[in-house]
Design a protein around this motif. Sequence first.
Motif, PDB file in Angstrom:
ATOM      1  N   ARG A 299       0.826  -1.214   0.000  1.00  0.00           N
ATOM      2  CA  ARG A 299       0.000   0.000   0.000  1.00  0.00           C
ATOM      3  C   ARG A 299       0.858   1.261   0.000  1.00  0.00           C
ATOM      4  O   ARG A 299       0.497   2.259  -0.628  1.00  0.00           O
ATOM      5  CB  ARG A 299      -0.924  -0.002   1.217  1.00  0.00           C
TER       6      ARG A 299
ATOM      7  N   MET B 191      -0.593   1.039  -4.063  1.00  0.00           N
ATOM      8  CA  MET B 191      -1.722   0.147  -4.336  1.00  0.00           C
ATOM      9  C   MET B 191      -2.891   0.463  -3.419  1.00  0.00           C
ATOM     10  O   MET B 191      -2.713   0.889  -2.277  1.00  0.00           O
ATOM     11  CB  MET B 191      -1.314  -1.317  -4.130  1.00  0.00           C
ATOM     12  N   SER B 192      -4.067   0.226  -3.923  1.00  0.00           N
ATOM     13  CA  SER B 192      -5.253   0.343  -3.090  1.00  0.00           C
ATOM     14  C   SER B 192      -5.320  -0.836  -2.135  1.00  0.00           C
ATOM     15  O   SER B 192      -4.587  -1.825  -2.297  1.00  0.00           O
ATOM     16  CB  SER B 192      -6.510   0.368  -3.960  1.00  0.00           C
TER      17      SER B 192
ATOM     18  N   THR C 199      -6.306  -4.058  -4.052  1.00  0.00           N
ATOM     19  CA  THR C 199      -5.233  -4.513  -4.943  1.00  0.00           C
ATOM     20  C   THR C 199      -4.051  -5.044  -4.152  1.00  0.00           C
ATOM     21  O   THR C 199      -3.458  -6.066  -4.508  1.00  0.00           O
ATOM     22  CB  THR C 199      -4.768  -3.357  -5.843  1.00  0.00           C
ATOM     23  N   ALA C 200      -3.709  -4.355  -3.051  1.00  0.00           N
ATOM     24  CA  ALA C 200      -2.586  -4.781  -2.219  1.00  0.00           C
ATOM     25  C   ALA C 200      -2.852  -6.157  -1.626  1.00  0.00           C
ATOM     26  O   ALA C 200      -1.961  -7.012  -1.589  1.00  0.00           O
ATOM     27  CB  ALA C 200      -2.320  -3.765  -1.119  1.00  0.00           C
TER      28      ALA C 200
ATOM     29  N   ALA D  39      -2.625  -8.757  -4.454  1.00  0.00           N
ATOM     30  CA  ALA D  39      -1.238  -8.944  -4.855  1.00  0.00           C
ATOM     31  C   ALA D  39      -0.465  -9.715  -3.788  1.00  0.00           C
ATOM     32  O   ALA D  39       0.313 -10.625  -4.097  1.00  0.00           O
ATOM     33  CB  ALA D  39      -0.572  -7.594  -5.111  1.00  0.00           C
TER      34      ALA D  39
END
Length: 230
Positions: free
Chosen positions: A104, A108-109, A112-113, A116
């Motif tokens: 983050r 990244m949001s 998304t984090a 991932a």
Amino acid sequence: MLAHKDEHFSGRSGWLRAAVLGANDGLLSTASIIVGVAAASSATGPVLVAGLAGLVAGALSMAAGEYVSVSSQADSESADLAREARELTRNADSEFEELVGILRTRGMSEATARQAALEMSEHDALGTHAREEIGLSDALAARPLEAAAASAIAFLVGGIPPLIVAAVTPFSGLAIAVSVVALVMLLALGAAGAKLGGAPIGRAAFRVAFWGVIAMAVTYGIGALFGTRL
């Protein structure tokens, strides 16, 4: 379709550092020994013996020093990896959240984090945490034997030319010939190292040559002061 693979300068850092330092030291130390002994002697024989002894001893010293140094780095990396492996076993959830937080901070949001972090952990949890959390990767890993061999070989490669010049040049012009050859090679070495490492060529070449001239001048002065030709 073949995957595109870029070659980055940072991946060369380990062997490049060892090779450049080894060649520079081999060239400069051997040339300086030759120039200094030439200033203190009246024949070529002692100069060649001193130069050869310095070349062999220097190569072995460089290899040993580099091996010990990089081995210490490798030990530290192994200890960090072992500790990270224990943390992943004992505190998998907190380690996962820590990885999410790291991702983050890189833009990244939350969603998304987390996605991932999940996919990366499923692929290689220890490798992911080693890379993202403590900055370790295969490309930059410490390799003691590789570094030691590179240092020794580079030292020999750098030190042999001034020794050859000293062997084929009449004694009266030996110190000047070796100094000139060493200076040219130092400029080339600095430029080559900068080119391979992606650094400014002119500044790197000048820096290497400048300190080389200082070293040879000092050793010549010491030889002339304490030698047989005062």
